[in-house]
Design an enzyme around this catalytic site. Structure first.
Site, PDB file in Angstrom:
ATOM      1  N   ASN B 178       0.836  -1.183   0.000  1.00 24.71           N
ATOM      2  CA  ASN B 178       0.000   0.000   0.000  1.00 24.71           C
ATOM      3  C   ASN B 178       0.884   1.251   0.000  1.00 24.71           C
ATOM      4  O   ASN B 178       1.886   1.307   0.696  1.00 24.71           O
ATOM      5  CB  ASN B 178      -0.882  -0.043   1.257  1.00 24.71           C
ATOM      6  CG  ASN B 178      -1.622   1.247   1.468  1.00 24.71           C
ATOM      7  OD1 ASN B 178      -2.368   1.697   0.603  1.00 24.71           O
ATOM      8  ND2 ASN B 178      -1.400   1.866   2.607  1.00 24.71           N
ATOM      9  N   VAL B 179       0.505   2.224  -0.820  1.00 24.64           N
ATOM     10  CA  VAL B 179       1.184   3.524  -0.794  1.00 24.64           C
ATOM     11  C   VAL B 179       0.123   4.566  -0.461  1.00 24.64           C
ATOM     12  O   VAL B 179      -0.892   4.662  -1.149  1.00 24.64           O
ATOM     13  CB  VAL B 179       1.821   3.873  -2.151  1.00 24.64           C
ATOM     14  CG1 VAL B 179       2.642   5.156  -2.029  1.00 24.64           C
ATOM     15  CG2 VAL B 179       2.703   2.738  -2.657  1.00 24.64           C
ATOM     16  N   TYR B 182      -0.061  10.042   4.584  1.00 23.81           N
ATOM     17  CA  TYR B 182      -0.478  10.179   5.975  1.00 23.81           C
ATOM     18  C   TYR B 182       0.363  11.284   6.589  1.00 23.81           C
ATOM     19  O   TYR B 182       1.516  11.445   6.238  1.00 23.81           O
ATOM     20  CB  TYR B 182      -0.251   8.875   6.750  1.00 23.81           C
ATOM     21  CG  TYR B 182      -0.865   7.669   6.070  1.00 23.81           C
ATOM     22  CD1 TYR B 182      -2.224   7.411   6.195  1.00 23.81           C
ATOM     23  CD2 TYR B 182      -0.093   6.840   5.267  1.00 23.81           C
ATOM     24  CE1 TYR B 182      -2.794   6.331   5.548  1.00 23.81           C
ATOM     25  CE2 TYR B 182      -0.663   5.753   4.617  1.00 23.81           C
ATOM     26  CZ  TYR B 182      -2.012   5.502   4.761  1.00 23.81           C
ATOM     27  OH  TYR B 182      -2.582   4.449   4.102  1.00 23.81           O
ATOM     28  N   GLU B 242      -0.516   1.420  -6.098  1.00 22.62           N
ATOM     29  CA  GLU B 242      -0.539   2.845  -6.428  1.00 22.62           C
ATOM     30  C   GLU B 242       0.618   3.215  -7.364  1.00 22.62           C
ATOM     31  O   GLU B 242       0.516   4.166  -8.125  1.00 22.62           O
ATOM     32  CB  GLU B 242      -0.472   3.692  -5.155  1.00 22.62           C
ATOM     33  CG  GLU B 242      -1.747   3.686  -4.334  1.00 22.62           C
ATOM     34  CD  GLU B 242      -1.840   2.502  -3.375  1.00 22.62           C
ATOM     35  OE1 GLU B 242      -0.980   1.601  -3.438  1.00 22.62           O
ATOM     36  OE2 GLU B 242      -2.779   2.483  -2.556  1.00 22.62           O
ATOM     37  N   GLU B 290      -5.596  21.248   9.148  1.00 17.40           N
ATOM     38  CA  GLU B 290      -5.952  20.283   8.100  1.00 17.40           C
ATOM     39  C   GLU B 290      -6.614  20.967   6.905  1.00 17.40           C
ATOM     40  O   GLU B 290      -6.893  22.157   6.931  1.00 17.40           O
ATOM     41  CB  GLU B 290      -6.864  19.192   8.671  1.00 17.40           C
ATOM     42  CG  GLU B 290      -6.094  17.990   9.216  1.00 17.40           C
ATOM     43  CD  GLU B 290      -5.455  17.141   8.115  1.00 17.40           C
ATOM     44  OE1 GLU B 290      -5.659  17.434   6.929  1.00 17.40           O
ATOM     45  OE2 GLU B 290      -4.735  16.187   8.468  1.00 17.40           O
TER      46      GLU B 290
END
Ligand SMILES: [Zn+2]
Lengths: 77, 494
Positions: B178-179, B182, B242, B290
């Site tokens: 998984n790429v 985060y 990905e 964010e």
């Protein structure tokens, strides 16, 4: 000097890094072992002065249960 | 469906072949005046923040900015705003700067669906990222000009990294690699926390590792091929890579090598930080400004220990400004948010013309659709809410006709003004919602809004006879607009 975020005393703080240019010490980065706050002593007061920082942004390491877990640890601690 | 490599224009092919890493892209941007080096000395705070916020105001044409003179970090380099404007994205896609957002949208949508991964394997000894290797006395501050992005962030963040991990129960399976993107908060010279959404792959892997008490090794890639940053956030199925996806969208090979801890990483990354989860250890993380433009709170977040760092000589630390929009984050993920929603809607509704989900990761979306009968656009809106991204993100949807360009907000406002009846506004209460939406009454749950601003169609009796003025449109008018700009420039120079 106390932590700008939780006001913990000097003994809880750790020096992370000193920015130097030649022999000149330009700034120092500190870390609070109690609330995990990181700061540089050259930053503006709004970021690193406990009195000037907005109260919402303070941290309370005496009551860790106030803060949610992103992913609860499998061992339940 | 039988699909293959996308057909690229000659210009796009030339760019795709030329760009193999961040440095190639910065060179291309600089040739077009889209990457500048800041001429003055800056303090890490607040100077960097001020400069990048000013540059970010121009969503169409703002440049990437390299800082190579940061007080206290002699010799270190930082770049911000690499994906900071649509002109920068245009150049990556082989289009001239100033290309309209709508045209860029169609370029990306046209590349979607290719299934020929183009992976070029590079031996670790030949990979630029392994030019320098640090395995002892690791201090991230010694390697990166770390700084505070927003004034009240809880620490210094690595905010534009691509993180590679594998299923800890099946670590040899490439397909389960998984790429993702985060946020990482530095928690000491060789420690950091990594925040993942509990439903995402990374969070599942952390849970598995801790339940089985097995190691979880990750590789944090920094300063990457520009396609990785753009496409690693796009939801792909757990079994799709990905890396493969990014190469398909670029139409050119991605150079991969092995990290010291056995993961596939970009051979041309500026830096790869290898780390392992400290099982069951947590550390306070946040706040962080964010993408909706508000600070997240403080949480207990999984802690990682850095085991080694590989980096190119004189690495460039690539960062991003995130906060109240418009920011680089919006440009970076905007078009790659639009493209899958468009493709998924098209499967059921070929009448969909374009999808603009640029705003705050699609919290507001505008969809243009060829209206078939009264109420049709509302059904399309409902389908949009059921797409993988729509499920959590599409909070406000505005439906417009095919004669309205959803990327031209003046046209969208015209449609709202002339084609909306209050009874065409639908609120769907108590729906799932992305947890960091500051408007939520309860995080994770909220209401959806659909505004049907399409024209009246039979059997609708009201306003059916409105005769729309049809001003001239098409390439001739586009060319005239460009000609007028040229005349203005000439007039100014005189
Ligand atoms: Zn503290």
């Amino acid at each position: 000097m106390n932590c700008p975020r939780c006001n913990s005393a000097q003994e809880h703080l750790r020096t992370e890094y000193q920015g130097r240019e030649g022999d000149e010490l330009v700034w120092t980065v500190f870390y609070c072992r109690r609330c995990s706050f990181t700061w540089r002593d050259s930053e503006p007061a709004e970021s690193i002065d406990y009195a000037e920082r907005e109260a919402w942004f303070r941290a309370d390491p005496d009551h860790p249960e106030k803060y949610k877990h992103n992913i609860p640890p499998a061992d339940g601690n | 469906m039988d699909m293959e490599t996308v057909t690229l224009s000659a210009e796009a092919r030339a760019v795709a072949e030329r760009i193999r890493n961040l440095r190639d892209y910065l060179e291309l941007l600089a040739e077009h005046g889209q990457c500048i080096t800041w001429p003055e000395t800056v303090l890490p705070e607040p100077d960097i923040r001020k400069v990048v916020v000013a540059a970010g105001r121009d969503a169409m044409a703002g440049p990437a900015i390299v800082f190579d003179n940061i007080r206290g970090y002699p010799g270190k380099r930082l770049v911000i705003g690499v994906h900071g404007s649509f002109s920068n994205i245009a150049l990556l896609l082989g289009k001239p700067k100033g290309t309209s957002i709508k045209e860029l949208f169609y370029e990306l949508a046209g590349r979607w669906g290719s299934d020929k991964p183009l992976i070029n394997r590079v031996k670790p000894d030949d990979a630029p990222v392994h030019e320098n290797r640090v395995e002892a006395d690791i201090n991230l501050y010694d390697m990166l000009p770390l700084y505070r992005i927003n004034a009240l962030d809880g620490g210094f963040y690595i905010a534009k990294a691509n993180i590679v991990s594998r299923d800890p129960r099946d670590p040899d399976n490439f397909a389960k690699q998984n790429v993702g993107i985060y946020r990482i908060q530095v928690q000491g010279p060789d420690k950091f926390t990594l925040l993942s959404v509990p439903s995402h792959d990374m969070a599942q892997q952390i849970r598995m590792a801790e339940q089985d008490d097995v190691p979880l090794k990750i590789a944090v890639m920094l300063g990457n091929h520009p396609a990785m940053a753009m496409f690693a956030a796009t939801p792909v199925n757990y079994d799709e890579s990905e890396f493969a996806y990014a190469s398909q969208m670029m139409g050119s090979p991605i150079d991969l090598t092995q990290s010291g801890n056995g993961l596939d990483v970009l051979a041309g990354a500026e830096m790869v930080i290898e780390a392992e989860l400290l099982n069951n250890k947590r550390c306070l993380e946040g706040p962080f400004g964010e993408f909706p433009g508000s600070y997240s709170g403080i949480r207990h977040v999984p802690l990682f220990r850095v085991t080694a760092v590989s980096h190119r000589t004189d690495p460039i630390f690539e960062s991003i400004y995130i906060g109240k929009g418009w920011t680089e984050h919006d440009t970076l993920i905007g078009l790659s948010t639009c493209a899958p929603i468009y493709a998924q809607l098209k499967e059921n509704f070929p009448e969909v013309v374009a999808v603009n989900a640029l705003y705050q990761h699609g919290l507001t979306g505008i969809i243009s659709v060829k209206n078939r009968f009264a109420g049709f656009a509302k059904s399309v809106a409902m389908r949009a809410l059921g797409t993988p991204h729509g499920l959590m993100y599409l909070k406000n949807l505005i439906m417009v006709d095919d004669d309205v360009d959803p990327f031209d907000l003046n046209q969208v406002m015209w449609a709202l003004s002339t084609r909306t009846r209050a009874s065409d506004i639908i609120v769907i209460p108590n729906m799932p919602m992305v947890i960091i939406d500051p408007a939520a009454e309860i995080p994770g749950k909220g209401h959806r809004l659909i505004i049907d601003a399409t024209s009246f169609m039979p059997p609708d009796p009201i306003g059916g006879d409105a005769k729309i003025v049809s001003p001239p449109t098409g390439p001739e008018i586009d060319d005239l607009a460009k000609y007028i700009l040229r005349l203005q420039k000439e007039a100014e120079g005189r």
